[in-house]
Design a protein around this motif. Structure first.
Motif, PDB file in Angstrom:
ATOM      1  N   THR A  36       0.827  -1.204   0.000  1.00  0.00           N
ATOM      2  CA  THR A  36       0.000   0.000   0.000  1.00  0.00           C
ATOM      3  C   THR A  36       0.861   1.254   0.000  1.00  0.00           C
ATOM      4  O   THR A  36       1.936   1.306   0.615  1.00  0.00           O
ATOM      5  CB  THR A  36      -0.925   0.051   1.232  1.00  0.00           C
ATOM      6  OG1 THR A  36      -0.118  -0.032   2.394  1.00  0.00           O
ATOM      7  CG2 THR A  36      -1.905  -1.110   1.221  1.00  0.00           C
ATOM      8  N   VAL A  37       0.419   2.208  -0.712  1.00  0.00           N
ATOM      9  CA  VAL A  37       1.137   3.478  -0.826  1.00  0.00           C
ATOM     10  C   VAL A  37       0.461   4.466   0.128  1.00  0.00           C
ATOM     11  O   VAL A  37      -0.747   4.713   0.037  1.00  0.00           O
ATOM     12  CB  VAL A  37       1.110   4.015  -2.266  1.00  0.00           C
ATOM     13  CG1 VAL A  37       1.817   5.344  -2.361  1.00  0.00           C
ATOM     14  CG2 VAL A  37       1.709   3.007  -3.215  1.00  0.00           C
ATOM     15  N   GLU A  38       1.256   4.964   1.043  1.00  0.00           N
ATOM     16  CA  GLU A  38       0.719   5.924   2.006  1.00  0.00           C
ATOM     17  C   GLU A  38       0.736   7.323   1.390  1.00  0.00           C
ATOM     18  O   GLU A  38       1.637   7.678   0.660  1.00  0.00           O
ATOM     19  CB  GLU A  38       1.538   5.890   3.288  1.00  0.00           C
ATOM     20  CG  GLU A  38       1.474   4.543   3.992  1.00  0.00           C
ATOM     21  CD  GLU A  38       2.324   4.518   5.238  1.00  0.00           C
ATOM     22  OE1 GLU A  38       2.617   5.593   5.805  1.00  0.00           O
ATOM     23  OE2 GLU A  38       2.698   3.410   5.641  1.00  0.00           O
ATOM     24  N   GLY A  39      -0.242   8.067   1.715  1.00  0.00           N
ATOM     25  CA  GLY A  39      -0.301   9.384   1.117  1.00  0.00           C
ATOM     26  C   GLY A  39      -0.652  10.481   2.029  1.00  0.00           C
ATOM     27  O   GLY A  39      -0.759  10.565   3.171  1.00  0.00           O
TER      28      GLY A  39
END
Length: 144
Positions: free
Chosen positions: A141-144
């Motif tokens: 997952t890409v944290e933003g």
């Protein structure tokens, strides 16, 4: 007078064997040519979880066989001791080859070199090269 069977392919087979002996072992990283007195026949099979290499090494003491895996290469080498033959024993022809042998194989990237095993049974050397356990892809997952 004895009858001699003519085999038209025997000269070509002999030439091929001599050429194989001349080229066997060349191209090592060291640049030194390794001469083999004979080359064992080898079968290579891929099974679900490993690669299996079987080499015919009749008359070779298992203690005289070395198996090494390094830099993506599997090396099998050893030696078959010669028997003492006396002229008075009446030998007419000697075809069994004695001396050192050397075979080298490229290993695939999936080979697990830490778990390679080898055993000799009835003149057949069996080298098992397990494959790495397949890693399952995972989502990151890409944290933003």
């Amino acid at each position: 007078m004895s009858l001699v069977r003519y085999d038209p392919w025997s000269l070509l087979d002999q030439l091929r064997r001599e050429m194989d002996r001349g080229y066997e072992g060349r191209g090592e990283e060291t640049g030194i040519s390794t001469a083999s007195d004979w080359v064992p026949a080898v079968d290579i099979k891929e099974e679900g979880d490993c690669f299996v290499i079987r080499a015919d090494v009749p008359g070779v003491d298992p203690k005289a066989i070395e198996v090494h895996a390094e830099n993506g290469m599997l090396t099998i080498k050893g030696e078959r001791e010669s028997e003492k033959k006396e002229e008075k024993e009446g030998y007419k022809r000697v075809e069994r080859v004695y001396g050192s042998f050397f075979r080298r194989f490229s290993l695939p990237d999936t080979a697990d070199t830490d778990k390679i095993s080898a055993k000799s049974n009835n003149g057949v050397l069996e080298v098992r090269v397990p494959k790495h356990e397949k890693l399952q892809p995972r989502k990151i997952t890409v944290e933003g």
